[in-house]
Write an enzyme that holds these catalytic residues in place. Structure first.
Site, PDB file in Angstrom:
ATOM      1  N   ALA A 236       0.840  -1.205   0.000  1.00 39.90           N
ATOM      2  CA  ALA A 236       0.000   0.000   0.000  1.00 39.90           C
ATOM      3  C   ALA A 236       0.873   1.252   0.000  1.00 39.90           C
ATOM      4  O   ALA A 236       1.184   1.805  -1.063  1.00 39.90           O
ATOM      5  CB  ALA A 236      -0.942  -0.023   1.201  1.00 39.90           C
ATOM      6  N   ARG A 237       1.305   1.703   1.180  1.00 37.88           N
ATOM      7  CA  ARG A 237       2.183   2.861   1.304  1.00 37.88           C
ATOM      8  C   ARG A 237       3.119   2.629   2.485  1.00 37.88           C
ATOM      9  O   ARG A 237       2.710   2.149   3.541  1.00 37.88           O
ATOM     10  CB  ARG A 237       1.390   4.162   1.503  1.00 37.88           C
ATOM     11  CG  ARG A 237       0.632   4.632   0.273  1.00 37.88           C
ATOM     12  CD  ARG A 237       1.571   5.042  -0.858  1.00 37.88           C
ATOM     13  NE  ARG A 237       0.859   5.550  -2.022  1.00 37.88           N
ATOM     14  CZ  ARG A 237       0.440   4.812  -3.034  1.00 37.88           C
ATOM     15  NH1 ARG A 237       0.627   3.490  -2.998  1.00 37.88           N
ATOM     16  NH2 ARG A 237      -0.170   5.353  -4.073  1.00 37.88           N
ATOM     17  N   ASP A 261       6.761  -3.616  -1.097  1.00 35.21           N
ATOM     18  CA  ASP A 261       6.747  -3.066  -2.446  1.00 35.21           C
ATOM     19  C   ASP A 261       6.743  -1.542  -2.434  1.00 35.21           C
ATOM     20  O   ASP A 261       6.734  -0.922  -3.492  1.00 35.21           O
ATOM     21  CB  ASP A 261       5.509  -3.584  -3.200  1.00 35.21           C
ATOM     22  CG  ASP A 261       5.524  -3.240  -4.681  1.00 35.21           C
ATOM     23  OD1 ASP A 261       6.592  -3.399  -5.309  1.00 35.21           O
ATOM     24  OD2 ASP A 261       4.485  -2.805  -5.205  1.00 35.21           O
ATOM     25  N   GLU A 266      11.651   6.655  -2.893  1.00 36.30           N
ATOM     26  CA  GLU A 266      11.733   5.814  -4.087  1.00 36.30           C
ATOM     27  C   GLU A 266      12.326   6.617  -5.236  1.00 36.30           C
ATOM     28  O   GLU A 266      11.953   7.780  -5.429  1.00 36.30           O
ATOM     29  CB  GLU A 266      10.340   5.291  -4.461  1.00 36.30           C
ATOM     30  CG  GLU A 266       9.731   4.394  -3.398  1.00 36.30           C
ATOM     31  CD  GLU A 266       8.351   3.860  -3.775  1.00 36.30           C
ATOM     32  OE1 GLU A 266       7.916   4.095  -4.924  1.00 36.30           O
ATOM     33  OE2 GLU A 266       7.711   3.207  -2.946  1.00 36.30           O
ATOM     34  N   HIS A 285       8.254  -1.229  -6.145  1.00 37.71           N
ATOM     35  CA  HIS A 285       6.920  -0.642  -6.294  1.00 37.71           C
ATOM     36  C   HIS A 285       6.269  -1.080  -7.608  1.00 37.71           C
ATOM     37  O   HIS A 285       5.945  -0.263  -8.477  1.00 37.71           O
ATOM     38  CB  HIS A 285       6.976   0.889  -6.215  1.00 37.71           C
ATOM     39  CG  HIS A 285       5.668   1.482  -5.766  1.00 37.71           C
ATOM     40  ND1 HIS A 285       5.584   2.722  -5.180  1.00 37.71           N
ATOM     41  CD2 HIS A 285       4.384   1.017  -5.820  1.00 37.71           C
ATOM     42  CE1 HIS A 285       4.311   2.996  -4.893  1.00 37.71           C
ATOM     43  NE2 HIS A 285       3.570   1.975  -5.274  1.00 37.71           N
TER      44      HIS A 285
END
Length: 318
Positions: A236-237, A261, A266, A285
């Site tokens: 998700a985050r 992920d 990033e 991601h």
């Protein structure tokens, strides 16, 4: 003629998943593959464009950056939610912000890829085989009969639950506003509390929207409640989890592992411990990165630009 830049096109995919030639007589389109983190270099590269197409939160657009882009008129983001855009600042500046649809299936599928790979030690076993190492060096964890805890039972979480039942897992869910009726409609049990969900689950997977209310919703005390044999999966985050606390829990083997992920920064910095911790399965991601989503994102970005050029923008955010 307007200038349009597509930012952070990592895979050089944008031009292949939509018919940008529809804009050829009115808009000059260029895709940029590199990520530019220096604000001055970014402004120098994109400052002449009237239209920008961005992918998720790869490049944030806070008020300070928007103020340095006086030529910007249209900002198109993939998805209908992007916390990295200051929508109020864009509105004050007269910048129209539009979005696109986004499919819940790809991130749900990737979540299961991480769960299965963690449970059956897919990556270390494959690496050992390729390196000529021992033939079978670990014992997999069974999912049948195990307990899956879903934090956030929206579109993605509901899909996760449906697959879990096919694996004969016991499924419970929790979120701040989850009701018994919603849980029952998804075929799962509502956990009485976040604490109970974490303590009883063999796999915990996160599917909440990041907000001020949910930031850090999994902290050090929450991780301490998890079983030493359990896995945490986050597609998700990153901000949902206290990252420093997660690193400590993994380094001290207080949970069995994590499938990640999403990250606070990033692309993930080269010195991040998430790159080297042996009980972490980390991906760059990829949850939303699929052919179906890319076709939707870029085809609808073209539609957004066409509609805006015609004076009737669609899918406007804010």
């Amino acid at each position: 003629m307007k200038t349009c830049l597509i930012l952070d096109d990592y895979q050089d995919a944008a031009r292949h998943f939509a018919d940008w030639d529809r804009l050829r007589d009115r808009v000059a389109v260029t895709a940029l593959r590199e990520t530019i983190t220096d604000p001055d270099a970014l402004v120098a590269r994109i400052g002449a464009a009237e239209i920008l197409v961005i992918m998720r939160e790869r490049t944030p657009f806070p008020a300070a950056l928007l103020a340095r882009l006086p030529r910007l008129e249209l900002l198109v983001t993939s998805g209908m939610r992007n916390a990295a855009i200051d929508l109020a600042a864009a509105e004050r500046q007269g910048v129209t912000v539009c979005g696109t649809a986004s499919h819940p299936a790809p991130p749900a599928e990737l979540t299961w890829a991480l769960i299965l790979a963690l449970a059956r030690r897919v990556v270390p076993e494959s690496a050992a085989l390729r390196a000529g190492g021992p033939w079978q060096s670990s014992v997999g964890t069974d999912l049948a009969g195990a307990r899956l805890g879903i934090v956030g039972l929206g579109k993605i979480g509901t899909r996760i639950a449906r697959v879990a039942r096919a694996f004969d897992m016991e499924v419970a869910a929790w979120s701040p506003n989850l009701t018994d009726a919603r849980a029952a409609a998804a075929g799962v049990r509502r956990a009485p509390s976040k604490e109970a969900l974490l303590a009883e689950s063999d796999v915990v997977t996160l599917h909440l929207v990041l907000s001020e209310a949910t930031r850090g919703i999994i902290g050090a005390e929450d991780l301490a409640r998890m079983k030493p044999s359990s896995f945490l999966v986050n597609t998700a985050r990153a901000g949902l989890v206290d990252q420093a606390a997660l690193v400590r829990a993994l380094a001290e083997n207080r949970i069995a592992g994590a499938g990640l992920d999403v990250f606070e920064t990033e692309p993930l910095p080269t010195d991040s411990p998430f790159r080297t911790l042996p009980n972490v399965l980390a991906l760059p991601h990829l949850g939303y990165v699929s052919e179906a989503n890319y076709r939707t994102y870029f085809a609808e970005a073209v539609e957004d630009i066409e509609a805006w050029l015609g004076g009737a923008p669609v899918r406007v955010l804010g």
